[in-house]
Design a protein around this motif. Structure first.
Motif, mmCIF file in Angstrom:
data_model
loop_
_atom_site.group_PDB
_atom_site.id
_atom_site.type_symbol
_atom_site.label_atom_id
_atom_site.label_comp_id
_atom_site.label_asym_id
_atom_site.label_seq_id
_atom_site.Cartn_x
_atom_site.Cartn_y
_atom_site.Cartn_z
ATOM 1 N N ASN A 137 0.663 -1.272 -0.142
ATOM 2 C CA ASN A 137 -0.064 -0.194 -0.099
ATOM 3 C C ASN A 137 0.870 1.331 -0.003
ATOM 4 O O ASN A 137 0.650 2.186 -0.540
ATOM 5 C CB ASN A 137 -1.090 -0.068 1.215
ATOM 6 C CG ASN A 137 -1.978 -1.182 1.050
ATOM 7 O OD1 ASN A 137 -2.326 -1.509 -0.172
ATOM 8 N ND2 ASN A 137 -2.390 -1.753 2.169
ATOM 9 N N GLU A 138 2.001 1.315 0.694
ATOM 10 C CA GLU A 138 2.697 2.566 0.931
ATOM 11 C C GLU A 138 3.626 2.645 -0.571
ATOM 12 O O GLU A 138 3.823 3.758 -0.978
ATOM 13 C CB GLU A 138 3.955 2.046 1.841
ATOM 14 C CG GLU A 138 3.324 2.475 3.282
ATOM 15 C CD GLU A 138 3.006 1.220 4.049
ATOM 16 O OE1 GLU A 138 2.583 0.240 3.213
ATOM 17 O OE2 GLU A 138 2.504 1.296 5.128
ATOM 18 N N LEU A 139 3.720 1.436 -1.016
ATOM 19 C CA LEU A 139 4.417 1.652 -2.357
ATOM 20 C C LEU A 139 3.534 2.250 -3.490
ATOM 21 O O LEU A 139 3.879 2.989 -4.059
ATOM 22 C CB LEU A 139 5.167 0.242 -2.957
ATOM 23 C CG LEU A 139 5.673 0.149 -4.381
ATOM 24 C CD1 LEU A 139 6.926 1.023 -4.339
ATOM 25 C CD2 LEU A 139 6.116 -1.290 -4.559
ATOM 26 N N LYS A 140 2.382 1.710 -3.634
ATOM 27 C CA LYS A 140 1.245 2.197 -4.420
ATOM 28 C C LYS A 140 1.161 3.727 -4.189
ATOM 29 O O LYS A 140 0.980 4.476 -4.907
ATOM 30 C CB LYS A 140 -0.042 1.440 -4.209
ATOM 31 C CG LYS A 140 -0.997 1.940 -5.336
ATOM 32 C CD LYS A 140 -2.391 0.907 -5.268
ATOM 33 C CE LYS A 140 -3.203 1.276 -6.088
ATOM 34 N NZ LYS A 140 -2.762 1.340 -7.750
ATOM 35 N N LYS A 158 1.856 9.302 -5.987
ATOM 36 C CA LYS A 158 2.226 10.721 -5.762
ATOM 37 C C LYS A 158 3.472 11.121 -6.854
ATOM 38 O O LYS A 158 3.724 12.435 -7.205
ATOM 39 C CB LYS A 158 3.008 10.843 -4.192
ATOM 40 C CG LYS A 158 1.989 10.941 -3.117
ATOM 41 C CD LYS A 158 2.757 10.982 -1.937
ATOM 42 C CE LYS A 158 1.957 11.211 -0.881
ATOM 43 N NZ LYS A 158 2.628 10.995 0.447
ATOM 44 N N GLN A 159 4.362 10.133 -7.292
ATOM 45 C CA GLN A 159 5.312 10.399 -8.242
ATOM 46 C C GLN A 159 4.935 10.130 -9.596
ATOM 47 O O GLN A 159 5.812 9.742 -10.518
ATOM 48 C CB GLN A 159 6.623 9.801 -7.934
ATOM 49 C CG GLN A 159 7.043 10.048 -6.453
ATOM 50 C CD GLN A 159 7.643 11.186 -6.379
ATOM 51 O OE1 GLN A 159 8.218 11.818 -7.442
ATOM 52 N NE2 GLN A 159 7.778 11.873 -5.118
ATOM 53 N N LYS A 160 3.614 10.069 -10.002
ATOM 54 C CA LYS A 160 3.104 9.633 -11.216
ATOM 55 C C LYS A 160 3.754 10.360 -12.343
ATOM 56 O O LYS A 160 4.104 9.554 -13.344
ATOM 57 C CB LYS A 160 1.511 9.751 -11.390
ATOM 58 C CG LYS A 160 1.056 8.846 -12.385
ATOM 59 C CD LYS A 160 -0.496 8.539 -11.918
ATOM 60 C CE LYS A 160 -1.121 7.618 -12.898
ATOM 61 N NZ LYS A 160 -2.459 7.249 -12.567
ATOM 62 N N ARG A 161 3.850 11.465 -12.388
ATOM 63 C CA ARG A 161 4.349 12.457 -13.468
ATOM 64 C C ARG A 161 5.911 11.893 -13.602
ATOM 65 O O ARG A 161 6.062 11.784 -14.925
ATOM 66 C CB ARG A 161 4.356 13.807 -12.951
ATOM 67 C CG ARG A 161 4.968 14.785 -14.303
ATOM 68 C CD ARG A 161 5.056 16.208 -13.933
ATOM 69 N NE ARG A 161 3.542 16.556 -13.874
ATOM 70 C CZ ARG A 161 3.118 17.989 -13.357
ATOM 71 N NH1 ARG A 161 4.046 18.705 -13.397
ATOM 72 N NH2 ARG A 161 1.680 18.140 -13.408
ATOM 73 N N TYR A 162 6.593 11.562 -12.423
ATOM 74 C CA TYR A 162 8.062 11.005 -12.906
ATOM 75 C C TYR A 162 7.953 9.612 -13.684
ATOM 76 O O TYR A 162 8.841 9.503 -14.520
ATOM 77 C CB TYR A 162 8.648 11.077 -11.577
ATOM 78 C CG TYR A 162 10.028 10.382 -11.739
ATOM 79 C CD1 TYR A 162 11.161 11.067 -11.579
ATOM 80 C CD2 TYR A 162 9.993 8.748 -11.389
ATOM 81 C CE1 TYR A 162 12.650 10.427 -11.871
ATOM 82 C CE2 TYR A 162 11.487 8.243 -11.471
ATOM 83 C CZ TYR A 162 12.536 9.180 -11.828
ATOM 84 O OH TYR A 162 13.851 8.401 -11.940
#
Length: 290
Positions: free
Chosen positions: A167-170, A175-179
């Motif tokens: 869950n933390e990884l997802k 949060k970093q989707k653009r990256y």
């Protein structure tokens, strides 16, 4: 003897020139201080040989064209190293990305068995040269330590911290989707290795082409959820069989009760018997599936 470094890079800062060597480990190496010391020693030996070889080539060239030869003292000939020669410093880094915390030696003293009184140990340590490794235990780094690295490495190190926390990884990936929509080739390959990903949709061998990793990371997350559910089902069955075995039921009887394959139940029963009554669900699961 030949040894090969995992990675060697050069760093130059004005007048200072340093070789940076890296050993990548996904398993703990309990002789790492000795290994790094040997690698560093062999690299320095190679530098000494190359310096002397260059010097002898210069002497041959000077003799060939009739120039005066450089005077070398007997000590310099004996050392195969001139008085004013200098070595390039080597900094060796051990990058450990395994799941278990590093519990191996971090210097040569940790590998010795120094017995006797404290006074005797102090005397021994005074004359015994030590050799320390520069260890990065990636999964145990805190956020402040991670901030010292470049953006790409910050992402990789953070993902290593969360790789067992689905869950933390997802949440981090979102949060970093653009990256992750535009990852360079080298970074994508590092992430692929560290997270044990089978493939990345759309990836090619073209190093100049950036990769969208969002689909691959989503697939990895779903696989992890599925795997977790399968593990839970297996552990639940082991727990139920253990209760029935304690009541004296046979594998065939237990198989009929749970409507499970008799061979699977027999394997669980054998694993339980191997533990001689002292086993836990974890013990049986490890015997069967690890």
């Amino acid at each position: 003897m030949k040894k090969y470094r995992d990675i060697v890079m050069r760093w130059k800062n004005n007048a200072t020139f340093v070789l940076l060597a890296n050993e990548s480990q996904d398993k703990i190496h309990y002789a790492m201080p000795q290994k790094v010391m040997l690698y560093d020693g062999m690299d320095y030996e190679e530098q000494i040989r190359n310096l002397w070889k260059q010097r002898m080539e210069c002497q041959k060239q000077a003799r060939r064209i009739g120039k005066p030869l450089e005077h070398l003292t007997a000590a310099e000939y004996l050392s195969r190293f001139r008085k004013n020669d200098r070595l390039i410093p080597i900094i060796s880094l051990v990058f450990y990305y395994g799941s278990d915390p590093w519990d191996g030696p971090q210097d040569l003293y940790d590998m010795f068995r120094l017995e006797g009184s404290e006074e005797e140990k102090v005397v021994l340590e005074k004359y015994l040269p030590n050799y320390k490794i520069n260890l990065v235990d990636a999964e145990r780094m805190n956020e402040q330590e991670i901030k010292y690295f470049s953006e790409d490495l910050q992402v990789i190190l953070t993902m290593l911290k969360y790789r067992h926390e689905k869950n933390e990884l997802k949440e981090y990936i979102n949060k970093q989707k653009r990256y992750f929509q535009n990852v360079d080739y080298e970074t994508s390959q590092v992430i692929k290795v560290f997270l044990n990903m089978k493939s990345i949709p759309g990836e090619t061998d073209e190093r100049k082409v950036n990769v969208n990793m969002c689909e691959a990371l989503e697939e990895m997350y779903n696989d992890a959820i599925k795997e977790g559910m399968e593990v839970g089902t297996k552990r639940k069955l082991i727990e139920q069989v253990m209760k029935k075995v304690k009541k004296g039921l046979s594998a065939e009887e237990i198989s009929d009760i749970f409507e499970e394959d008799t061979e699977i139940i027999k394997k669980i029963c054998i694993a339980i018997q191997t533990c001689e009554g002292q086993c836990t669900i974890d013990d049986v699961y490890e015997q069967l599936y690890k």
